[in-house]
Enzyme design. Structure first.
Site, PDB file in Angstrom:
ATOM      1  N   LYS A   1       0.815  -1.212   0.000  1.00  0.00           N
ATOM      2  CA  LYS A   1       0.000   0.000   0.000  1.00  0.00           C
ATOM      3  C   LYS A   1       0.849   1.262   0.000  1.00  0.00           C
ATOM      4  O   LYS A   1       0.522   2.230  -0.696  1.00  0.00           O
ATOM      5  CB  LYS A   1      -0.925  -0.095   1.218  1.00  0.00           C
ATOM      6  CG  LYS A   1      -1.110   1.117   1.990  1.00  0.00           C
ATOM      7  CD  LYS A   1      -1.717   0.795   3.313  1.00  0.00           C
ATOM      8  CE  LYS A   1      -0.686   1.036   4.389  1.00  0.00           C
ATOM      9  NZ  LYS A   1      -1.259   1.496   5.630  1.00  0.00           N
ATOM     10  N   THR A   2       1.946   1.241   0.734  1.00  0.00           N
ATOM     11  CA  THR A   2       2.802   2.429   0.754  1.00  0.00           C
ATOM     12  C   THR A   2       3.397   2.681  -0.621  1.00  0.00           C
ATOM     13  O   THR A   2       3.510   3.826  -1.068  1.00  0.00           O
ATOM     14  CB  THR A   2       3.923   2.259   1.789  1.00  0.00           C
ATOM     15  OG1 THR A   2       3.337   1.822   3.016  1.00  0.00           O
ATOM     16  CG2 THR A   2       4.644   3.567   2.029  1.00  0.00           C
TER      17      THR A   2
ATOM     18  N   ASP B   1      -4.121   7.973   3.884  1.00  0.00           N
ATOM     19  CA  ASP B   1      -3.668   6.638   4.291  1.00  0.00           C
ATOM     20  C   ASP B   1      -4.465   6.215   5.528  1.00  0.00           C
ATOM     21  O   ASP B   1      -4.987   7.058   6.256  1.00  0.00           O
ATOM     22  CB  ASP B   1      -2.171   6.699   4.610  1.00  0.00           C
ATOM     23  CG  ASP B   1      -1.562   5.307   4.712  1.00  0.00           C
ATOM     24  OD1 ASP B   1      -2.248   4.334   4.367  1.00  0.00           O
ATOM     25  OD2 ASP B   1      -0.401   5.210   5.140  1.00  0.00           O
ATOM     26  N   GLU B   2      -4.546   4.924   5.787  1.00  0.00           N
ATOM     27  CA  GLU B   2      -5.224   4.391   6.982  1.00  0.00           C
ATOM     28  C   GLU B   2      -6.646   4.961   7.111  1.00  0.00           C
ATOM     29  O   GLU B   2      -7.067   5.390   8.184  1.00  0.00           O
ATOM     30  CB  GLU B   2      -4.424   4.716   8.252  1.00  0.00           C
ATOM     31  CG  GLU B   2      -2.961   4.318   8.210  1.00  0.00           C
ATOM     32  CD  GLU B   2      -2.717   2.829   8.413  1.00  0.00           C
ATOM     33  OE1 GLU B   2      -3.708   2.070   8.493  1.00  0.00           O
ATOM     34  OE2 GLU B   2      -1.542   2.432   8.466  1.00  0.00           O
TER      35      GLU B   2
ATOM     36  N   GLN C   1      -8.022  -3.735   9.632  1.00  0.00           N
ATOM     37  CA  GLN C   1      -6.995  -3.157  10.493  1.00  0.00           C
ATOM     38  C   GLN C   1      -7.484  -1.910  11.218  1.00  0.00           C
ATOM     39  O   GLN C   1      -6.681  -1.089  11.669  1.00  0.00           O
ATOM     40  CB  GLN C   1      -5.740  -2.831   9.677  1.00  0.00           C
ATOM     41  CG  GLN C   1      -5.071  -4.069   9.122  1.00  0.00           C
ATOM     42  CD  GLN C   1      -3.734  -3.765   8.472  1.00  0.00           C
ATOM     43  OE1 GLN C   1      -2.799  -3.364   9.133  1.00  0.00           O
ATOM     44  NE2 GLN C   1      -3.657  -3.955   7.163  1.00  0.00           N
TER      45      GLN C   1
ATOM     46  N   ARG D   1       2.222  -8.482  11.142  1.00  0.00           N
ATOM     47  CA  ARG D   1       3.497  -7.761  11.147  1.00  0.00           C
ATOM     48  C   ARG D   1       4.629  -8.707  10.765  1.00  0.00           C
ATOM     49  O   ARG D   1       5.707  -8.278  10.396  1.00  0.00           O
ATOM     50  CB  ARG D   1       3.839  -7.179  12.536  1.00  0.00           C
ATOM     51  CG  ARG D   1       2.919  -6.124  13.115  1.00  0.00           C
ATOM     52  CD  ARG D   1       2.577  -5.031  12.170  1.00  0.00           C
ATOM     53  NE  ARG D   1       1.338  -5.344  11.474  1.00  0.00           N
ATOM     54  CZ  ARG D   1       1.017  -4.865  10.278  1.00  0.00           C
ATOM     55  NH1 ARG D   1       1.847  -4.070   9.654  1.00  0.00           N
ATOM     56  NH2 ARG D   1      -0.120  -5.177   9.696  1.00  0.00           N
TER      57      ARG D   1
END
Length: 708
Positions: A31-32, A217-218, A248, A597
């Site tokens: 995603k980044t 983002d997020e 998330q 993670r």
DNA sequence: CTAAGTCACCTTTTT
DNA sequence: GGTGACTTAG
């Protein structure tokens, strides 16, 4: 920039320009990369100017990183681009525009402690009982009201009983005091820009024209004001690019509303949706185990991550006696991992649900000489000594700031106690410039000594205020510390604690120097803002050969080869709290975040008993999450899946103690184990202590720590 | 008024 | 086991 390195869906997300788009980006799905490539593409291929781009990230560090990664892709001057957190972007707009709402542009940002002090003062001023109106929970209520955009007027009208009415009244006073002090709290940084946009269409229009493309983002963790902020700003160009993952969403308690992402298409007409479901990070086993838990949630968009990566190791499970044992077993596993592979400590991450859990783990790490780095917990800028120093700077920057004034007017002690301070407050209006006001008054109604002392204090503040106008911040701060005798204050106490406090002051000065070096035109007010919005997450760096520890919340967006998740016990994770409705779904998402993670391996652990608040050990029960993972994905799943039989099972506990070990005992100090009789917790251990006394101790009660 | 000592509450998670 | 609020002796 090389678009070819993206997969088809990523390409679609990057190359589709015009109109709202939502990218469902699962954990580890790149995603980044999509975000950075998108910005680079907008600048390089579409020809958009950096100043017309707004990108909202979750932390300041993520903002910096994004900027530098975009810079790696396109070699243009990016200084005009706006990348930051909602709070920092809000603050930036307010510095320019808040004059219209009646604040000065040098407003101070209150953190939670400051806000709480203010609420407490108000409750006292209103003659309310501090037990019935507890400052902390009152502040939470005010914050909830602000974040759901309810004014105190509507709250007063809708209150159903006296208690609610009083809370609303405290809210009103709180707002008026903030304004009088020329201060804003964290929530204001989100809410006040909306007030501006709604009351002054020309301001909204200015920023709508400036920000032609908006990336968030997020997005799953946005709350109501944040949602409105993006919606208002994007109304003109309709170019919103939101990235997020409903699985998330872990900030519901802060007002984050998962329906913002789930209802994106209803909010933004003609929006497009892209799902990134290929995971590049984890093994199949990790993904499967994580999915098997989160997929039990009802309120989620249907999707499943897949990966070309190996099946990988199974999930390992540590069944520990207590929290100390848990820490030791984690260390044992770490040394096992280190033995077999080319692994460094900085490939290892330890996660827990609550900050308090770090202590037992830290203790064990210190004793075993393993270097570690804890992210979060007591934050640097929350430390008393640092807050005291910053209060000087805040007061100098904004002489209306009553909370900072109260904090330092008698620190270090200069003879102005509570009685004098109360008298002074009666003489001056809280919305005045406190310093000027006190200097103007002939009679403060306090003793001669006190009058002299406070006038000296105020003159000093004015003196330094002038110096800050044209000298470097760090030099003036050093002089200020000298004159206020802060160094002497700590040195005179001559304890290890005061020594550490002084070191923190020094570290603070170092921070100021760093700020000066990295900014072309350093300003005291800008430094204070940076510090107010700084979080521990911003300081996460690649540590050289240190194990990293943090809460799961803090780990969002990070990746490590080996991830330990500690404290998988009922009530702790998923956490349970009386008086609060269970939020199992959010806890599941949290567990999902923790698992994903990991790149190579996940180790879960629980302790059969755990101390809380340093009290007696309390027997625990396994977390339901362990049962929610299919047995075949777990390495050493216990044959019987039932809970621990009883506390007596502690007798069967096996410890690692051997004769010859050097151990530490709280009273007797260090000693060498000579003999062990029996087994389990009732075993008798004979120890020859270094002071040459020999003792026979029962393992269970001895509380021995193995040193080597 | 200050400093040292005692007490109560605490723990979700963070901008 | 740690902090901040309150108490008490100089």
């Amino acid at each position: 920039m090389d678009i070819k390195s993206l997969n088809d869906r990523q390409k679609n997300a990057v190359l589709t320009i015009g109109g709202p788009m939502l990218v469902f980006a699962g954990a580890g799905s790149g995603k980044t990369r999509v975000l950075t490539y998108k910005i680079a593409y907008l600048i390089q291929e579409i020809g958009m100017l950096p100043e017309n781009i707004l990108a909202v990230t979750f932390t300041n560090k993520a903002a910096q990183e994004m900027k530098s990664r975009v810079h790696d892709l396109v070699d243009v001057d990016l200084s005009g681009i706006t990348i930051g957190t909602f709070h920092s972007i809000g603050a930036m707009i307010l510095r320019k525009e808040i004059g219209r709402l009646g604040w000065d542009s040098n407003f101070t940002i209150y953190d939670q402690t400051d806000s709480k002090s203010l609420v407490k003062n108000i409750i006292k001023d209103l003659n309310l009982d501090l037990k019935m109106y507890d400052p902390k929970s009152t502040l939470i209520k005010i914050s909830i009201a602000k974040n759901s955009m309810q004014s105190f007027e509507t709250l007063i009208k809708s209150s159903k009983n006296i208690h609610e009415e009083k809370i609303a009244q405290i809210y009103k006073e709180y707002e008026q005091n903030l304004k009088g002090n020329n201060c804003l709290d964290f929530d204001d940084l989100l809410v006040k820009p909306l007030d501006l946009f709604n009351q002054f269409p020309e301001v909204l229009n200015k920023y709508q024209n400036k920000f032609k493309y908006i990336l968030v983002d997020e997005y799953q963790d946005t709350n109501k004001p944040q949602f409105e902020f993006i919606k208002l700003l994007s109304e003109l160009h309709k170019d919103v690019f939101a990235v997020g993952d409903d699985d998330q969403s872990i900030y519901g308690w802060r007002g984050a509303d998962i329906s913002n992402i789930l209802n994106f298409q209803n909010t933004y007409a003609d929006s497009k949706i892209v799902k990134l479901e290929e995971n590049y990070r984890s093994t199949q086993n990790i993904l499967e185990a994580a999915w098997s838990v989160v997929s039990r949630n009802q309120n989620r968009a249907d999707k499943k991550l897949w990966t070309k990566n190996d099946t990988g190791d199974k999930i390992r499970l540590i069944d520990a006696f207590n929290e100390k044992d848990e820490a030791l077993r984690i260390i044992k596993d770490i040394s096992e991992i280190k033995k077999n592979k080319d692994v460094s400590y900085d490939d290892i991450l330890i996660l827990y649900r609550t900050n308090a859990q770090s202590r037992a783990i830290e203790d064990a790490f210190i004793k075993n000489g393993i270097l570690y780095n804890v992210v979060g917990g007591v934050k640097f800028y929350d430390r008393k000594e640092v807050k005291d120093l910053l209060a000087y700077l805040k007061l100098i920057n904004n002489p209306k700031d009553t909370i900072s004034f109260d904090r330092i007017v008698n620190f270090p002690a200069r003879g102005i106690g509570k009685t004098s301070l109360d008298k002074i407050h009666k003489k001056i209006d809280s919305s005045d410039n406190l310093i000027e006001c006190i200097l103007d008054l002939k009679d403060l109604g306090v003793g001669k000594k006190q009058t002299k002392s406070i006038n000296e204090f105020c003159n000093s503040i004015n003196f330094y205020k002038k110096r800050f106008d044209n000298e470097s911040i760090s030099i003036v701060v050093k002089d200020l510390i000298d004159e206020m005798k802060i160094r002497e204050f700590y040195k005179n106490q001559n304890t290890s604690e005061s020594e550490e406090r002084w070191l923190n002051i020094e570290e603070c000065i170092t921070g100021i120097v760093e700020y000066e070096n990295s900014n072309e035109n350093p300003q005291l007010s800008e430094y204070l803002e940076e510090v107010s919005l700084f979080t521990d997450l911003d300081s996460i760096n690649e540590q050289h050969d240190k194990v990293t520890m943090m809460t799961i919340h803090a780990s969002k967006g990070l990746e490590f080869d080996y991830v330990f998740i500690a404290g998988l016990e009922k009530g702790l994770f998923p956490i349970e709290r009386i008086f609060e409705e269970e939020n199992l779904e959010e806890e599941r998402r949290l567990f999902y975040v923790a698992m994903t993670r990991a790149q190579k391996k996940v180790v879960l652990s629980y302790a059969r008993s755990r101390r809380r608040f340093g009290g007696e050990p309390i027997p625990t029960t396994k977390s339901r999450f362990i049962q929610e993972i299919p047995e075949n994905l777990i390495d050493n799943f216990m044959a019987s899946n039932q809970d621990f039989i009883s506390n007596n099972s502690f007798n069967d506990f096996e410890f690692d103690l051997k004769t010859g070990n050097i151990v530490y005992h709280k009273i007797f100090g260090k000693g060498k184990v000579e003999r062990i009789d029996g087994s389990g917790s009732k075993a008798k251990i004979t120890i020859l202590f270094f002071n040459n006394t020999r003792k026979k101790l029962i393992y269970k009660y001895a509380n021995l720590e193995i040193i080597e």
